[in-house]
Scaffold this motif. Structure first.
Motif, PDB file in Angstrom:
ATOM      1  N   LEU A  46       0.862  -1.193   0.000  1.00  9.33           N
ATOM      2  CA  LEU A  46       0.000   0.000   0.000  1.00  9.33           C
ATOM      3  C   LEU A  46       0.895   1.238   0.000  1.00  9.33           C
ATOM      4  CD1 LEU A  46      -3.073   0.864   0.305  1.00  9.33           C
ATOM      5  CD2 LEU A  46      -2.606   1.066   2.746  1.00  9.33           C
ATOM      6  N   ALA A  47       0.547   2.195  -0.847  1.00  7.94           N
ATOM      7  CA  ALA A  47       1.263   3.472  -0.875  1.00  7.94           C
ATOM      8  C   ALA A  47       0.345   4.539  -0.284  1.00  7.94           C
ATOM      9  CB  ALA A  47       1.640   3.829  -2.312  1.00  7.94           C
ATOM     10  N   ALA A  48       0.950   5.558   0.346  1.00 12.40           N
ATOM     11  CA  ALA A  48       0.157   6.552   1.076  1.00 12.40           C
ATOM     12  C   ALA A  48      -0.840   7.293   0.176  1.00 12.40           C
ATOM     13  CB  ALA A  48       1.088   7.538   1.790  1.00 12.40           C
ATOM     14  N   ASN A  49      -0.477   7.540  -1.092  1.00 12.49           N
ATOM     15  CA  ASN A  49      -1.449   8.192  -2.007  1.00 12.49           C
ATOM     16  C   ASN A  49      -2.772   7.447  -2.014  1.00 12.49           C
ATOM     17  OD1 ASN A  49       1.219   7.894  -3.034  1.00 12.49           O
ATOM     18  ND2 ASN A  49       0.665   9.062  -4.863  1.00 12.49           N
ATOM     19  N   GLN A  50      -2.700   6.128  -1.909  1.00 19.94           N
ATOM     20  CA  GLN A  50      -3.902   5.308  -2.012  1.00 19.94           C
ATOM     21  C   GLN A  50      -4.866   5.514  -0.849  1.00 19.94           C
ATOM     22  OE1 GLN A  50      -1.545   1.547  -2.795  1.00 19.94           O
ATOM     23  NE2 GLN A  50      -3.345   1.158  -4.040  1.00 19.94           N
ATOM     24  N   VAL A  51      -4.364   6.138   0.223  1.00 17.21           N
ATOM     25  CA  VAL A  51      -5.256   6.451   1.336  1.00 17.21           C
ATOM     26  C   VAL A  51      -5.360   7.967   1.509  1.00 17.21           C
ATOM     27  CG1 VAL A  51      -4.992   4.240   2.515  1.00 17.21           C
ATOM     28  CG2 VAL A  51      -3.395   6.088   3.040  1.00 17.21           C
ATOM     29  N   GLY A  52      -5.029   8.682   0.447  1.00 18.94           N
ATOM     30  CA  GLY A  52      -5.248  10.126   0.429  1.00 18.94           C
ATOM     31  C   GLY A  52      -4.169  10.949   1.108  1.00 18.94           C
ATOM     32  N   ILE A  53      -2.995  10.349   1.338  1.00 14.74           N
ATOM     33  CA  ILE A  53      -1.907  11.071   2.013  1.00 14.74           C
ATOM     34  C   ILE A  53      -0.726  11.203   1.055  1.00 14.74           C
ATOM     35  CG2 ILE A  53      -0.267  11.018   3.954  1.00 14.74           C
ATOM     36  CD1 ILE A  53      -2.468   9.276   5.434  1.00 14.74           C
TER      37      ILE A  53
END
Ligand code: ZN
Length: 172
Positions: A46-53
């Motif tokens: 999981l990359a942070a962009n994928q959770v909106g960060i």
């Protein structure tokens, strides 16, 4: 805390994540939440962009339920790639129900920081190598559909449109 996973169509997935410059409790908390989110979604990475960060943060775990192997990664840079390549049927938590064969270098050497700010250099092989390369792409705004052949992408067009339409796009 489990984050909402952003799906294809959300503009944040095309943005570049920013370098982490301060190693503090906020970063540790985000990484913990990312791991929790990733496990809840049965993901390998999981990359942070994928959770909106928009921060250069990645979690991966290519281990098994019996012997998990969680790795928390900050500001990763690929410093060496093998000439040998591997083809692997990849999926992505931002693209539900889509998998496609992607070719990537088999082995990569990555320089990164752990959550305490210690510099690490690690060689990634097997599924871990595929996962770290896929997630570093995310931090650069690159999606796995960008690495597919144009024909494969056209074949997936209908499915992609469905994801785009159902994804809750946050107005910017
Ligand atoms: Zn992905």
């Amino acid at each position: 805390m489990i984050y909402e996973i952003r799906k294809y169509g959300d503009p944040i997935l095309k943005k570049k994540a920013e370098l982490v410059t301060e190693f503090n409790s906020e970063i540790k908390e985000i990484l913990d939440n990312m791991l929790e989110t990733m496990y809840a979604a049965n993901g390998v990475g999981l990359a942070a962009n994928q959770v909106g960060i928009l921060k250069q943060l990645i979690t991966i775990d290519a281990g098994t339920k019996e012997s998990p192997r969680p790795i928390k990664i900050v500001n990763p840079v690929i410093i060496e790639k093998s000439k040998e390549k591997t083809e692997y049927e990849e999926g992505c938590l931002s693209f539900p129900e889509i998998t496609e064969k992607i070719v990537r270098p088999s082995i990569v050497k990555v320089k990164f920081y752990d959550q305490d700010g210690n510099e690490k250099i690690m060689e990634f092989t097997g599924l871990e190598s595929i996962a770290i390369q896929h997630e570093i792409d995310h931090l650069n705004g690159i999606l796995f559909i960008n690495r597919m052949s144009p024909i494969k992408r056209i074949m997936l067009d209908k499915k992609l449109k469905e994801i785009k339409n159902s994804s809750k796009i946050k107005a910017k």
